[in-house]
Design an enzyme around this catalytic site. Sequence first.
Site, mmCIF file in Angstrom:
data_model
loop_
_atom_site.group_PDB
_atom_site.id
_atom_site.type_symbol
_atom_site.label_atom_id
_atom_site.label_comp_id
_atom_site.label_asym_id
_atom_site.label_seq_id
_atom_site.Cartn_x
_atom_site.Cartn_y
_atom_site.Cartn_z
ATOM 1 N N GLU A 155 0.855 -1.201 0.000
ATOM 2 C CA GLU A 155 0.000 0.000 0.000
ATOM 3 C C GLU A 155 0.889 1.249 0.000
ATOM 4 O OE1 GLU A 155 -2.988 1.299 3.177
ATOM 5 O OE2 GLU A 155 -4.300 0.237 1.803
ATOM 6 N N HIS B 42 7.396 -26.974 2.961
ATOM 7 C CA HIS B 42 6.653 -28.119 2.423
ATOM 8 C C HIS B 42 5.546 -27.675 1.483
ATOM 9 C CE1 HIS B 42 8.757 -31.083 4.880
ATOM 10 N NE2 HIS B 42 8.843 -30.085 5.752
ATOM 11 N N LYS C 115 -13.696 1.268 -4.096
ATOM 12 C CA LYS C 115 -14.654 1.614 -3.028
ATOM 13 C C LYS C 115 -15.851 2.337 -3.615
ATOM 14 C CE LYS C 115 -11.467 2.401 0.839
ATOM 15 N NZ LYS C 115 -10.897 3.428 1.701
HETATM 16 O O1 F6P Z 1 -8.703 1.331 2.162
HETATM 17 C C1 F6P Z 1 -7.427 1.490 2.603
HETATM 18 C C2 F6P Z 1 -7.387 2.081 3.990
HETATM 19 O O2 F6P Z 1 -7.604 3.435 3.928
HETATM 20 C C3 F6P Z 1 -6.078 1.764 4.675
HETATM 21 O O3 F6P Z 1 -5.071 2.616 4.319
HETATM 22 C C4 F6P Z 1 -6.470 1.815 6.108
HETATM 23 O O4 F6P Z 1 -5.534 1.177 6.921
HETATM 24 C C5 F6P Z 1 -7.802 1.109 6.057
HETATM 25 O O5 F6P Z 1 -8.382 1.530 4.841
HETATM 26 C C6 F6P Z 1 -8.734 1.377 7.196
HETATM 27 O O6 F6P Z 1 -9.025 2.736 7.344
HETATM 28 P P1 F6P Z 1 -9.730 3.290 8.637
HETATM 29 O O7 F6P Z 1 -8.838 3.042 9.811
HETATM 30 O O8 F6P Z 1 -9.946 4.746 8.381
HETATM 31 O O9 F6P Z 1 -11.034 2.559 8.815
#
Ligand code: F6P
Length: 565
Positions: free
Chosen positions: A375, A406, A526
């Site tokens: 990431e 293994h 998203k």
């Molecule tokens: O979708 C990626 C992300 O933004 C990550 O970088 C982060 O760790 C995760 O989602 C969770 O985000 P939050 O803590 O704001 O729920």
Amino acid sequence: MKRTAQSKLPRFSSPLAPPPSSTPALVERPAWQALVDHHRNIGTRHLREFFADDPQRGERLQVDAAGLYFDYSKNRVTDDTLALLVDLAEHCGLRERRDAMFRGESVNATEKRAALHTALRAPADASIVVDGVNVVPEVHAVLERMANFAERVRSGEWRGHTGKVIRNVINIGIGGSDLGPVMACEALRHYGKSGLHLGFVSNLDPTDVVEATRGLDAAETLFIVCSKSFRTLDTLTNAHAARAWSLAQLGDERAIASHFVAVSTNTEAVAAFGIDPAHMFALWDWVGGRYSMDSAIGLITMIAVGPEHFRAMLAGFRAMDMHFHSAPLARNMPVLMGLLAIWNNNFLGAQTLAVLPYNQDLKRFPAYLQQLTMESNGKHVTASSQAVSTPTSPIVWGDTGTNGQHSFFQLLHQGTRLVACDFIGFSHSQNPLGDQHDLLMANLFAQSEALAFGKTAQALMAEGVDETQVAQRVCRGNRPTNTLLADRLTPHTLGALVALYEHSVFTQGVIWNIDSFDQWGVELGKRLAQRIATELADTGHAPLTHDSSTNALMRRYEQHRKESS
Ligand code: F6P
């Protein structure tokens, strides 16, 4: 500029990358070109030769810091390679970028914020000023609140709504709000409080929350809703499900106050969910999700191991921070690890990194490193929005030794792809059992030796192996590996280990000149999911306007749902 040298490089030409810009790219720089030339000279040399030429190599190419011993001698490098890599780091401004990060400058340029995870482990008397405010007292105030709360839960003073002692603590979070805590709780389970059940819910799949709560008594269960943004769909959906589960058993809205606490930067959203902000533990926008396991996001870890062990973990982080901050680049563990990763990836063409902890308690460590590394550095443009000129983050994967041996080690030894490996081992087991730990470590040492030196046809024939089988049995070796060795897996060691990888990832990001602290790529999926969820919820929706594959999949899904309803 020597154009010919570049054609020898395993040059990056992804059809997915944006068009190259006219600004000189990393691969055009003299320090990079020097490495290209050098690679041409030593590219095919074997680790067997390197070790034969220098009997002291294994003792020389190592560095000790913060309780970790880092052996990097089994990499395909010479002293010249290392000097040229350090030179590259100097040219890329690693020292300046590192210092800017420690000072709290906006090194996360695209989000216009600091990346100040190092402040989370700074001593109380340090001063780190962000936007005119010294953040260290705030950090310590939150740590104090966490410690106070953790002790109350651990001692049984914090009771559930019906007066029962808390016996189950469930963390609800995803990404950095899950992977760090789950990895740390597993890694430090030897230090965990007995009788306290820990659970983790991250996946939007309802099975996760249903299985994590199955059979538990809500009156004895505390949920920690961990979300930096408190806007993450997965986490909020699971938190609502957990809330409904609690209410179904406890039958009283007022119960939420004793059974739900939050970790977030978003007080309003926490209050809107129904958690009293007095039961919220803060973090700050300058803590990236994947760099947050030592912030309040680690509340479950602190409840599990106690404040003292949590502080010992912070001290381990700090020890590695200090080493990264002050050791000369050529003797600096995270810098060396990061530069060797550049060499293996960009010059030797190793597209993946296998992380191989010979320790059962570190079984979630590869997954944790996947987010930290991929990431952070899975980026296709530089900080100044130009197409990168080399591949960026390696693909990180792995499993514990000896399990991996293994399953996938065959490919490491004889496959056609070069895989760089990090072996991680400890001199003492937390659970000594006869000579079993020696056997485990013998396997670690044997694997890195076999990957480096392999087995030649001559050696096989000298052993009397049937000629028809020789080709099958040859192991070419010359596979680059690092080995990290520590005394035992303590909280301090874990902190140092995580900080080592954090700074190695940072070092690689500086060389590629990418923003290692943003993650724009996760946004597109998203948004699309939100649109599709609305369409799926609206049974009489207008004709679908996605591509024909997505439309067909959605129709088939809807058809299955209708048939079985
Ligand atoms: O979708 C990626 C992300 O933004 C990550 O970088 C982060 O760790 C995760 O989602 C969770 O985000 P939050 O803590 O704001 O729920």
